[in-house]
Design an enzyme around this catalytic site. Structure first.
Site, PDB file in Angstrom:
ATOM      1  N   VAL A  44       1.282  -0.805  -0.118  1.00  0.00           N
ATOM      2  CA  VAL A  44      -0.451  -0.268   0.098  1.00  0.00           C
ATOM      3  C   VAL A  44       1.470   1.571   0.141  1.00  0.00           C
ATOM      4  O   VAL A  44       0.880   1.644  -0.543  1.00  0.00           O
ATOM      5  CB  VAL A  44      -1.087  -0.098   0.979  1.00  0.00           C
ATOM      6  CG1 VAL A  44      -1.493   1.464   1.104  1.00  0.00           C
ATOM      7  CG2 VAL A  44      -2.070  -1.736   1.286  1.00  0.00           C
ATOM      8  N   CYS A  45       2.799   1.440   0.672  1.00  0.00           N
ATOM      9  CA  CYS A  45       3.020   2.318   0.942  1.00  0.00           C
ATOM     10  C   CYS A  45       3.742   2.372  -0.574  1.00  0.00           C
ATOM     11  O   CYS A  45       3.763   3.870  -0.723  1.00  0.00           O
ATOM     12  CB  CYS A  45       4.123   2.058   1.995  1.00  0.00           C
ATOM     13  SG  CYS A  45       3.533   1.917   3.885  1.00  0.00           S
ATOM     14  N   THR A  46       3.649   1.833  -1.468  1.00  0.00           N
ATOM     15  CA  THR A  46       4.360   1.613  -2.884  1.00  0.00           C
ATOM     16  C   THR A  46       3.686   2.667  -3.435  1.00  0.00           C
ATOM     17  O   THR A  46       3.744   3.853  -4.031  1.00  0.00           O
ATOM     18  CB  THR A  46       4.495   0.027  -3.235  1.00  0.00           C
ATOM     19  OG1 THR A  46       6.018  -0.055  -2.210  1.00  0.00           O
ATOM     20  CG2 THR A  46       5.203   1.071  -4.634  1.00  0.00           C
ATOM     21  N   GLU A  48       1.178   4.315  -2.681  1.00  0.00           N
ATOM     22  CA  GLU A  48       0.889   5.852  -1.754  1.00  0.00           C
ATOM     23  C   GLU A  48       2.074   6.829  -2.509  1.00  0.00           C
ATOM     24  O   GLU A  48       2.248   8.075  -2.718  1.00  0.00           O
ATOM     25  CB  GLU A  48       0.937   5.774  -0.663  1.00  0.00           C
ATOM     26  CG  GLU A  48      -0.407   5.544   0.105  1.00  0.00           C
ATOM     27  CD  GLU A  48      -0.705   5.828   1.774  1.00  0.00           C
ATOM     28  OE1 GLU A  48      -1.846   5.774   2.278  1.00  0.00           O
ATOM     29  OE2 GLU A  48      -0.125   5.834   2.208  1.00  0.00           O
ATOM     30  N   LEU A  49       3.842   6.175  -2.327  1.00  0.00           N
ATOM     31  CA  LEU A  49       3.905   7.217  -2.144  1.00  0.00           C
ATOM     32  C   LEU A  49       4.576   6.932  -3.915  1.00  0.00           C
ATOM     33  O   LEU A  49       4.969   8.370  -4.255  1.00  0.00           O
ATOM     34  CB  LEU A  49       5.805   6.458  -2.056  1.00  0.00           C
ATOM     35  CG  LEU A  49       6.144   7.425  -0.698  1.00  0.00           C
ATOM     36  CD1 LEU A  49       5.099   6.121   0.259  1.00  0.00           C
ATOM     37  CD2 LEU A  49       7.279   6.928  -0.074  1.00  0.00           C
TER      38      LEU A  49
END
Ligand code: BEZ
Length: 210
Positions: A44-46, A48-49
């Site tokens: 998920v972070c991947t 978002e960034l």
């Protein structure tokens, strides 16, 4: 104590993927978005960034500097950035804070031990040019944030700082706005010569001034 709207965002000096940054100096005169992501090399972070990097021209157009944070060290961030570029099609174009000692995470209350005692939650702080906190958001690790919504709030903050208006539900830039209830009709006539639709004495809808 958790940061509240109107508080001064705490200053800090930290290592980032773009070198050592002292926060207030780095953002001097600009709006800022400081956001945490729970952990490097997570899906998920991947996304978002990558998405935030794609919005760089939108943030720049609003005079906003963006900075990310996780409790991983900067060499891990740098490794992970290659995966973000490969999978999301955009290089990360903003600094990422490496905070393995949790100095900044603790300063901004980004670790919520009853949710997880090792990772940050998904925090967002929108900070104005005077370093005041203007928006806080806290999302769980399992839910990616909507960064278009963060831009929408910045649009609203920048408009309502400049004019005696507020923005209604689901407003986006250019939509009609609401004249603040504190303004009398006499005062409103001066500021909104085009008039307004008075649905109630406290609900006066007018064209966006810009
Ligand atoms: C993720 O970014 O995919 C993630 C990170 C921490 C916990 C759960 C999901």
């Amino acid at each position: 104590m958790a940061l509240r709207l109107g508080d001064i965002a705490p200053d800090f000096t930290t290592d980032t993927t773009e070198g050592t940054i002292t926060f207030h100096t780095w953002k001097e005169g600009s709006w800022g978005v400081l956001f945490s992501h729970p952990k490097d090399f997570t899906p998920v972070c991947t996304t978002e960034l990558g998405y935030t990097a794609k919005l760089s021209s939108e943030f720049a157009a609003r005079g906003v500097k963006v900075i990310g944070l996780s409790v991983d060290p900067i060499d891990r961030h740098a490794e992970w950035a290659k995966d973000i570029e490969e999978t999301q099609g955009t290089a990360v174009n903003f600094p990422m804070i490496g905070d393995p000692d949790r100095v900044v995470a603790d300063l901004y209350d980004m670790i919520h031990p009853n949710a997880n005692d090792t990772m940050t939650v998904r925090s967002v702080f929108v900070i104005d040019p005077a370093n005041k906190v203007r928006l806080t958001l806290t999302y769980p690790a399992s839910t990616g944030r909507n960064f278009d919504e963060i831009l929408r709030v910045i649009d609203s903050l920048q408009l309502t700082d400049g004019y005696r208006v507020a923005t209604p539900v689901n407003w986006t830039k250019g939509d009609d706005v609401i004249i603040v209830p504190a303004l009398s009709n006499e005062e409103a006539k001066e500021l909104f010569p085009g008039g307004w639709d008075e649905q109630k004495p406290y609900l006066r809808v007018t064209k966006s001034p810009v």
